[in-house]
Design an enzyme around this catalytic site. Structure first.
Site, short mmCIF file in Angstrom:
data_model
loop_
_atom_site.label_atom_id
_atom_site.label_comp_id
_atom_site.label_asym_id
_atom_site.label_seq_id
_atom_site.Cartn_x
_atom_site.Cartn_y
_atom_site.Cartn_z
CB CYS A 208 -25.52 -25.65 -17.39
SG CYS A 208 -24.81 -26.91 -18.27
CG PHE A 256 -22.58 -31.27 -21.98
CD1 PHE A 256 -23.13 -30.48 -21.37
CD2 PHE A 256 -21.26 -31.69 -21.08
CE1 PHE A 256 -23.02 -29.99 -20.01
CE2 PHE A 256 -20.97 -31.14 -19.84
CZ PHE A 256 -22.10 -30.05 -19.42
CG HIS A 361 -30.08 -27.05 -16.54
ND1 HIS A 361 -30.02 -27.13 -17.87
CD2 HIS A 361 -29.03 -27.44 -15.98
CE1 HIS A 361 -28.83 -27.42 -18.25
NE2 HIS A 361 -28.07 -27.67 -17.17
CG ASN A 394 -26.57 -30.35 -19.68
OD1 ASN A 394 -26.87 -29.36 -19.91
ND2 ASN A 394 -25.91 -30.44 -18.37
#
Ligand SMILES: CC(C)(COP(=O)(O)OP(=O)(O)OC[C@H]1O[C@@H](n2cnc3c(N)ncnc32)[C@H](O)[C@@H]1OP(=O)(O)O)[C@@H](O)C(=O)NCCC(=O)NCCSC(=O)/C=C/c1ccc(O)cc1
Length: 438
Positions: A208, A256, A361, A394
């Site tokens: 990430c 994800f 993020h 994500n």
């Protein structure tokens, strides 16, 4: 503010090995002198002049931003658990399904995009059978898909930049989802028709923080190579780590998604027809939190790639983020810089961080909540991150580009200075000071 100029000049003018000069024969010394400048101090000054000429003018900046998602599969979060258990023939694991449903409800995600279709899963049951070898099929499925997804994002970034792809001098590609050589960066370069002399770098398994690292590297390349135009591309396709719900990675299943982001980075002098800077990249730091290697990780095995996300991640990030920000804001202000924009002095406490805009993020909802809390941010400050989390989940390294893209849409409302944060295995925190030119 060309932050690197001074350090390069200092390096080039100070001779780390002065004895070499006097031990050189006179004929060689005069030859060196002829390479150098008029004051005759030899290669040192000549080198400094070359370094200065090779250095860009002003800070690196983002000149184009593009994003893309696979077009096939868009899964609403409220049916994700039910779908996953059905397609992986795991309906009998009712408690596990209830737990995944509970987690999904808390993610702050509305929907996610995936390359992996139900038809592919029916044809490849090894993708959810832990005991079956599946690495070969996973890699075969991603080898073309990853660079193609990156191509979609890159084409948008290049179009916004306004110059032909053939003017790209460097490519930095971050992915954990495609392995092999020649690697995904070469495939992307070919798809985009980049010139054969483009300087390619692939960042692998940064997870990430890959997007943050790729942007940090691009900034350094752009500032230290006059005329460089760097394409940053990040693309992630989760099928490399997809597994049945009994594989012990429920949080990974819940958060994800797949996506790609691309940014063109360059520094002045700018060219005709080129997009004017969207965000200046003023200073960047990378911090690794000691003794946290076990907290976030990825293991490659015959049956694919296993994620490990420990429950402490949001707390660790919350505890360390302010220190990283203070370091980044302190470090960026060269005492003898040559008149560029000055960073605001380190901000801390009493809601001072609200004077910035934020590109964070969105690793998970709890991570954003903890950052909000420790920095005492007003509710809308992480609005772009929460929007991206809600719409896409994500997407690992690519996510930060989506956040930057979203912030760019809100640009007229942003204050001058901002901070970018990305997190990943290590635990690593990438921090970048941004400036939104007026
Ligand atoms: C949305 C979450 C998952 C749940 O919300 P919550 O407010 O904490 O809710 P709860 O406290 O009620 O937890 C719900 C359930 O989830 C469980 N849980 C809660 N985190 C956990 C947990 N990490 N484990 C395993 N059970 C848990 C928790 O125990 C609980 O179980 P249960 O009581 O049975 O309902 C929230 O914890 C959250 O946002 N967590 C952060 C997720 C996270 O670590 N993201 C990764 C950030 S870094 C990154 O993006 C890098 C990725 C990467 C990419 C590539 C790589 O190669 C390597 C890494």
């Amino acid at each position: 503010m060309p932050l690197k100029l001074h350090s390069i000049t200092k390096l080039a003018t100070s001779d780390p090995c002065p004895a070499n000069k006097s031990s050189a024969p006179a004929s060689e010394r005069s030859a060196m002198g002829s390479i150098g400048t008029a004051n005759g101090n030899g290669i040192g000054h000549g080198g400094a002049a070359v370094a200065r000429r090779q250095h860009a003018e002003g800070p690196a900046a983002m000149l184009g931003i593009g994003t893309a998602n696979p077009t096939g599969v868009e899964v609403p979060q409220n049916v994700f658990a039910e779908n996953l258990f059905r397609v992986t023939k795991s309906d009998h694991l009712t408690e596990l399904q209830q737990k995944l449903t509970r987690i999904c409800e808390k993610t702050g995600i509305d929907k996610r995009h995936f390359h992996l279709t139900e038809e592919t899963l029916v044809a490849h049951p090894e993708l959810y059978d832990q005991d079956a070898p599946s690495l070969d099929s996973r890699l075969a499925m991603t080898v073309d898909a990853v660079p193609k997804l990156a191509q979609c994002a890159a084409a948008k970034a290049i179009a916004e930049w306004g110059r032909p792809a053939s003017e790209i001098t460097h490519l930095v590609f971050s992915t954990y989802s495609a392995w092999g050589a020649p690697s995904a960066d070469l495939r992307l370069a070919t798809l985009l028709g980049l010139r054969p002399t483009v300087n390619r770098t692939i960042l692998s398994l940064h997870g990430c923080y890959g997007g943050g690292r790729a942007l940090g590297l691009a900034r350094e390349l752009a500032e230290n190579n006059r005329g460089a135009r760097v394409l940053v591309a990040c693309a992630e396709i989760t099928l490399v780590c997809f597994g049945g719900p009994d594989g012990g990675n429920l949080v990974g299943h819940a958060i994800f998604g797949d996506g790609a982001g691309a940014v063109i980075v360059g520094a002045g002098p700018f060219r005709d027809g080129e997009q004017s800077p969207i965000f200046e990249m003023v200073h960047a730091t990378q911090t690794t939190l000691p003794k946290t290697e076990h907290v976030l990780g990825m293991q490659v095995s015959g049956s694919g790639v296993d994620f490990h996300l420990a429950i402490q991640v949001p707390t660790l990030i919350g505890q360390n983020v302010e220190r990283c920000l203070l370091d980044a804001f302190r470090g960026g202000d060269d005492e003898d810089d040559d008149g560029g924009a000055h960073l605001p002095s380190p901000l801390s406490g009493n809601g001072k961080w609200n004077e910035l805009f934020w590109a964070v993020h969105p690793g998970g909802r709890q991570i954003l909540d903890n950052i909000d809390k420790v920095l005492q941010l007003e509710p809308e400050k992480l609005g772009a991150s929460r929007h991206v989390l809600r719409e896409y989940g994500n997407m690992s390294g690519a996510t930060i580009v989506f956040v930057l893209d979203e912030l760019r849409r809100r640009r007229s409302l942003l204050p001058e200075w901002g901070a970018m944060l990305a997190f990943g295995p290590g635990v690593t925190i990438e921090t970048m000071v941004l400036r939104c030119p007026r």
